[in-house]
Write an enzyme that holds these catalytic residues in place. Structure first.
Site, PDB file in Angstrom:
ATOM      1  N   SER A   1       0.803  -1.239   0.000  1.00  0.00           N
ATOM      2  CA  SER A   1       0.000   0.000   0.000  1.00  0.00           C
ATOM      3  C   SER A   1       0.830   1.280   0.000  1.00  0.00           C
ATOM      4  CB  SER A   1      -0.928   0.023   1.209  1.00  0.00           C
ATOM      5  OG  SER A   1      -2.053  -0.759   0.949  1.00  0.00           O
TER       6      SER A   1
ATOM      7  N   LYS B   1       0.679   3.291  -3.069  1.00  0.00           N
ATOM      8  CA  LYS B   1      -0.538   4.063  -3.380  1.00  0.00           C
ATOM      9  C   LYS B   1      -0.314   5.577  -3.266  1.00  0.00           C
ATOM     10  CE  LYS B   1      -3.534   0.376  -1.620  1.00  0.00           C
ATOM     11  NZ  LYS B   1      -4.379  -0.026  -0.467  1.00  0.00           N
TER      12      LYS B   1
ATOM     13  N   TYR C   1      -2.290  -2.281 -10.774  1.00  0.00           N
ATOM     14  CA  TYR C   1      -2.349  -2.214  -9.301  1.00  0.00           C
ATOM     15  C   TYR C   1      -1.460  -3.285  -8.652  1.00  0.00           C
ATOM     16  CZ  TYR C   1      -4.316  -2.610  -4.605  1.00  0.00           C
ATOM     17  OH  TYR C   1      -4.465  -2.695  -3.241  1.00  0.00           O
TER      18      TYR C   1
ATOM     19  N   TYR D   1      -4.309   3.135   7.627  1.00  0.00           N
ATOM     20  CA  TYR D   1      -5.609   2.457   7.573  1.00  0.00           C
ATOM     21  C   TYR D   1      -6.534   3.018   8.658  1.00  0.00           C
ATOM     22  CZ  TYR D   1      -2.304  -0.871   5.451  1.00  0.00           C
ATOM     23  OH  TYR D   1      -1.311  -1.444   4.736  1.00  0.00           O
TER      24      TYR D   1
ATOM     25  N   VAL E   1       1.087  -3.950   3.751  1.00  0.00           N
ATOM     26  CA  VAL E   1       0.929  -5.248   4.433  1.00  0.00           C
ATOM     27  C   VAL E   1       2.169  -6.143   4.399  1.00  0.00           C
ATOM     28  CG1 VAL E   1      -1.565  -5.580   4.470  1.00  0.00           C
ATOM     29  CG2 VAL E   1      -0.280  -6.239   2.444  1.00  0.00           C
TER      30      VAL E   1
HETATM   31  N1  GLN Z   1      -1.639  -5.371  -2.450  1.00  0.00           N
HETATM   32  C1  GLN Z   1      -2.322  -5.296  -1.184  1.00  0.00           C
HETATM   33  C2  GLN Z   1      -3.807  -5.526  -1.367  1.00  0.00           C
HETATM   34  O1  GLN Z   1      -4.353  -5.093  -2.344  1.00  0.00           O
HETATM   35  C3  GLN Z   1      -2.078  -3.958  -0.569  1.00  0.00           C
HETATM   36  C4  GLN Z   1      -2.813  -3.789   0.704  1.00  0.00           C
HETATM   37  C5  GLN Z   1      -2.016  -3.148   1.783  1.00  0.00           C
HETATM   38  O2  GLN Z   1      -0.811  -3.030   1.772  1.00  0.00           O
HETATM   39  N2  GLN Z   1      -2.746  -2.773   2.799  1.00  0.00           N
HETATM   40  O3  GLN Z   1      -4.462  -6.095  -0.552  1.00  0.00           O
END
Ligand code: GLN
Length: 313
Positions: free
Chosen positions: A69, A72, A197, A249, A267
């Protein structure tokens, strides 16, 4: 301890890393992307760089991990640079959800059915469809090159094992993307958008790469080491604001109180954070707490911020 310099930090950091490492046994590595469960659960590493290029690292800072994430933040910035604010905020909102990062609850509940913000999965998938490029491959290459530029590391690449592992198991993200397509949020083929993505989530980095990217954000888009202006200031401001309100989050409020710095976690256990105007910080700790943030990493940042009085608030 109001004033910090890099020598002070380097004296104290190794002991703090060892102490925070003890938290690792209370968390778990992510397993819904099977490849991520192989990460060393007891690891904790950090790298910090200042505006003159002096850097320090401690713990397992050499460990390679995927951005997940954290990427992002940079796809948001690139989508803003490609399309401007009006187009981007027609497709994603500006508010935290209070839900898990992969929840699709509010997409159906709250009209007009656009993701609440660009840092939850639904929002980042919508952002992936806004990256300029003639096909999925060109869009992915543009994201990778942008991240290479900001990290000053042209050898960064996608971890194909993690990419394939996520792509093969992403039922939830896939259903979300098809739902977004039906709501008119996604442009192009759904599978192409998902491919962009998954690939940006799988870019492999170390703490030093994250610290270098964070340093550019800490200096409002300019690399202080070269003087190169890489991102318009306004887009850095937008990114840092989202990092503060949504970057950790649905634990972003708690993080703002305990640490008080803009941050983004992933994650795989990475965290990118910064002390604005001063330090870029990259951290890895694959053992996650229940909200999906590095359990030992958050503990370490809390210690550092409180000891050095780094909170912005
Ligand atoms: N690639 C992970 C997903 O789409 C990214 C989520 C994350 O890092 N929180 O679930």
């Amino acid at each position: 301890m109001p004033r910090t310099d890099i020598e002070q930090i380097s004296t104290l950091l190794p002991a703090w890393v060892e102490s925070s490492k003890k938290q690792c046994i209370h968390g778990k590595t992510a397993s819904y992307i099977p490849e991520l469960s192989k990460a060393p659960i007891e690891a904790l590493g950090i790298h910090l760089i200042d505006s003159n290029g002096h850097s320090i690292s401690a713990g397992d800072s050499e460990l390679a991990f995927t951005m997940q994430s954290i990427s992002k933040v940079f796809t948001l910035i690139l989508a803003l640079m490609d399309n401007g604010e009006e187009v981007v905020f027609d497709k994603v909102g500006m508010e935290p959800t209070g839900d898990n990062f992969n929840s699709m609850l509010k997409l159906e509940l709250v009209q007009p059915g656009i993701p609440f913000n660009p840092l939850i999965n639904a929002g980042a998938i919508a952002i992936s469809s806004l990256i300029a490029g003639k096909d999925a491959n060109e869009k992915s290459q543009r994201v990778l090159r942008f991240i290479q530029l900001l990290s000053n590391n042209s050898s960064l690449s996608c971890d194909l094992d993690v990419y394939r592992s996520e792509s093969a198991t992403a039922n939830l993200n896939r259903s979300m993307a098809y739902f977004l397509k039906d709501n008119g949020v996604l442009q192009g083929q759904v599978e192409d958008v998902l491919d962009v993505y998954f690939r940006h989530c799988s870019i492999s980095v170390t703490c030093a790469d994250l610290a270098q990217m964070a340093l550019v954000l800490a200096h409002n888009g300019t690399n202080p080491l070269t003087g190169d202006k890489l991102i318009p200031r306004r887009y850095v401001q937008i990114a840092k604001t989202f990092m503060t309100t949504c970057g950790m989050y649905n634990a972003s409020g708690e993080f703002a109180i305990q640490v008080g710095l803009p941050a983004k976690s992933g994650v795989a256990g990475g965290i990118l954070t910064m002390v604005p105007g001063r330090y870029g910080i990259g951290l890895i700790g694959p053992s996650l707490n229940r909200k999906g943030n590095s359990i030992a990493g958050v503990n370490l940042l809390q210690t550092m911020s409180q000891q050095f009085d780094w909170s912005l608030f």
